[in-house]
Write a protein that holds these residues in place. Sequence first.
Motif, PDB file in Angstrom:
ATOM      1  N   VAL A  58       0.850  -1.188   0.000  1.00  0.00           N
ATOM      2  CA  VAL A  58       0.000   0.000   0.000  1.00  0.00           C
ATOM      3  C   VAL A  58       0.887   1.240   0.000  1.00  0.00           C
ATOM      4  N   ARG A  59       0.315   2.375  -0.355  1.00  0.00           N
ATOM      5  CA  ARG A  59       1.089   3.627  -0.360  1.00  0.00           C
ATOM      6  C   ARG A  59       1.200   4.249   1.022  1.00  0.00           C
ATOM      7  N   ARG A  60       0.154   4.079   1.837  1.00  0.00           N
ATOM      8  CA  ARG A  60       0.128   4.661   3.181  1.00  0.00           C
ATOM      9  C   ARG A  60      -0.304   3.600   4.183  1.00  0.00           C
ATOM     10  N   ALA A  61       0.245   3.658   5.369  1.00  0.00           N
ATOM     11  CA  ALA A  61      -0.059   2.666   6.405  1.00  0.00           C
ATOM     12  C   ALA A  61      -1.536   2.634   6.773  1.00  0.00           C
ATOM     13  N   ASP A  62      -2.230   3.737   6.587  1.00  0.00           N
ATOM     14  CA  ASP A  62      -3.648   3.777   6.963  1.00  0.00           C
ATOM     15  C   ASP A  62      -4.590   3.470   5.801  1.00  0.00           C
ATOM     16  N   VAL A  76       1.550  -6.065   5.885  1.00  0.00           N
ATOM     17  CA  VAL A  76       1.334  -4.896   5.054  1.00  0.00           C
ATOM     18  C   VAL A  76       2.700  -4.262   4.814  1.00  0.00           C
ATOM     19  N   ALA A  77       2.986  -3.922   3.577  1.00  0.00           N
ATOM     20  CA  ALA A  77       4.227  -3.230   3.223  1.00  0.00           C
ATOM     21  C   ALA A  77       3.865  -1.868   2.654  1.00  0.00           C
ATOM     22  N   VAL A  78       4.375  -0.835   3.274  1.00  0.00           N
ATOM     23  CA  VAL A  78       4.154   0.513   2.765  1.00  0.00           C
ATOM     24  C   VAL A  78       5.268   0.803   1.769  1.00  0.00           C
ATOM     25  N   ALA A 131      13.864   1.672  -3.243  1.00  0.00           N
ATOM     26  CA  ALA A 131      14.215   1.122  -1.932  1.00  0.00           C
ATOM     27  C   ALA A 131      12.986   0.551  -1.220  1.00  0.00           C
ATOM     28  N   THR A 132      11.848   1.240  -1.293  1.00  0.00           N
ATOM     29  CA  THR A 132      10.661   0.731  -0.604  1.00  0.00           C
ATOM     30  C   THR A 132      10.100  -0.499  -1.306  1.00  0.00           C
ATOM     31  N   VAL A 133      10.212  -0.532  -2.636  1.00  0.00           N
ATOM     32  CA  VAL A 133       9.754  -1.708  -3.378  1.00  0.00           C
ATOM     33  C   VAL A 133      10.652  -2.912  -3.065  1.00  0.00           C
ATOM     34  N   ALA A 134      11.958  -2.689  -3.000  1.00  0.00           N
ATOM     35  CA  ALA A 134      12.891  -3.769  -2.658  1.00  0.00           C
ATOM     36  C   ALA A 134      12.579  -4.320  -1.273  1.00  0.00           C
ATOM     37  N   ALA A 135      12.275  -3.442  -0.328  1.00  0.00           N
ATOM     38  CA  ALA A 135      11.929  -3.888   1.023  1.00  0.00           C
ATOM     39  C   ALA A 135      10.616  -4.684   1.017  1.00  0.00           C
ATOM     40  N   ALA A 136       9.645  -4.232   0.221  1.00  0.00           N
ATOM     41  CA  ALA A 136       8.358  -4.936   0.130  1.00  0.00           C
ATOM     42  C   ALA A 136       8.534  -6.332  -0.465  1.00  0.00           C
ATOM     43  N   LEU A 137       9.491  -6.476  -1.377  1.00  0.00           N
ATOM     44  CA  LEU A 137       9.734  -7.758  -2.044  1.00  0.00           C
ATOM     45  C   LEU A 137      10.606  -8.715  -1.227  1.00  0.00           C
ATOM     46  N   ALA A 138      11.266  -8.228  -0.212  1.00  0.00           N
ATOM     47  CA  ALA A 138      12.171  -9.061   0.579  1.00  0.00           C
ATOM     48  C   ALA A 138      11.425 -10.250   1.184  1.00  0.00           C
ATOM     49  N   GLY A 139      11.896 -11.447   0.889  1.00  0.00           N
ATOM     50  CA  GLY A 139      11.288 -12.652   1.431  1.00  0.00           C
ATOM     51  C   GLY A 139      10.033 -13.114   0.728  1.00  0.00           C
ATOM     52  N   VAL A 140       9.678 -12.453  -0.356  1.00  0.00           N
ATOM     53  CA  VAL A 140       8.466 -12.803  -1.109  1.00  0.00           C
ATOM     54  C   VAL A 140       8.810 -13.858  -2.157  1.00  0.00           C
ATOM     55  N   ASP A 141       7.920 -14.803  -2.335  1.00  0.00           N
ATOM     56  CA  ASP A 141       8.128 -15.864  -3.327  1.00  0.00           C
ATOM     57  C   ASP A 141       7.547 -15.519  -4.689  1.00  0.00           C
TER      58      ASP A 141
END
Length: 75
Positions: free
Chosen positions: A35-39, A49-51, A58-68
């Motif tokens: 999501v773009r915002r935590a709320d 949930v990954a913001v 950088a935020t996309v890489a963090a969201a993808l970390a550990g994803v299959d």
Amino acid sequence: MARPETILVTGATGNTGSALLRELVQRDVRVRAMVRRADDPLAAPVAEVAVADLDDEATVAAALAGVDRAYLVTP
């Protein structure tokens, strides 16, 4: 025991993403909703949930970390 597969759904609050989110949750799939915002409201409860912003590598890489797998919904 292997860890359960995690699927990242981008655009999780939009029409397509929220429909997919509901379907995956109904099937007991471990889902990370991007999501773009935590709320931002989600259509179904999820494992995580990954913001993140698709324009911010950088935020996309963090969201993808550990994803299959990932389902990419772009505007």
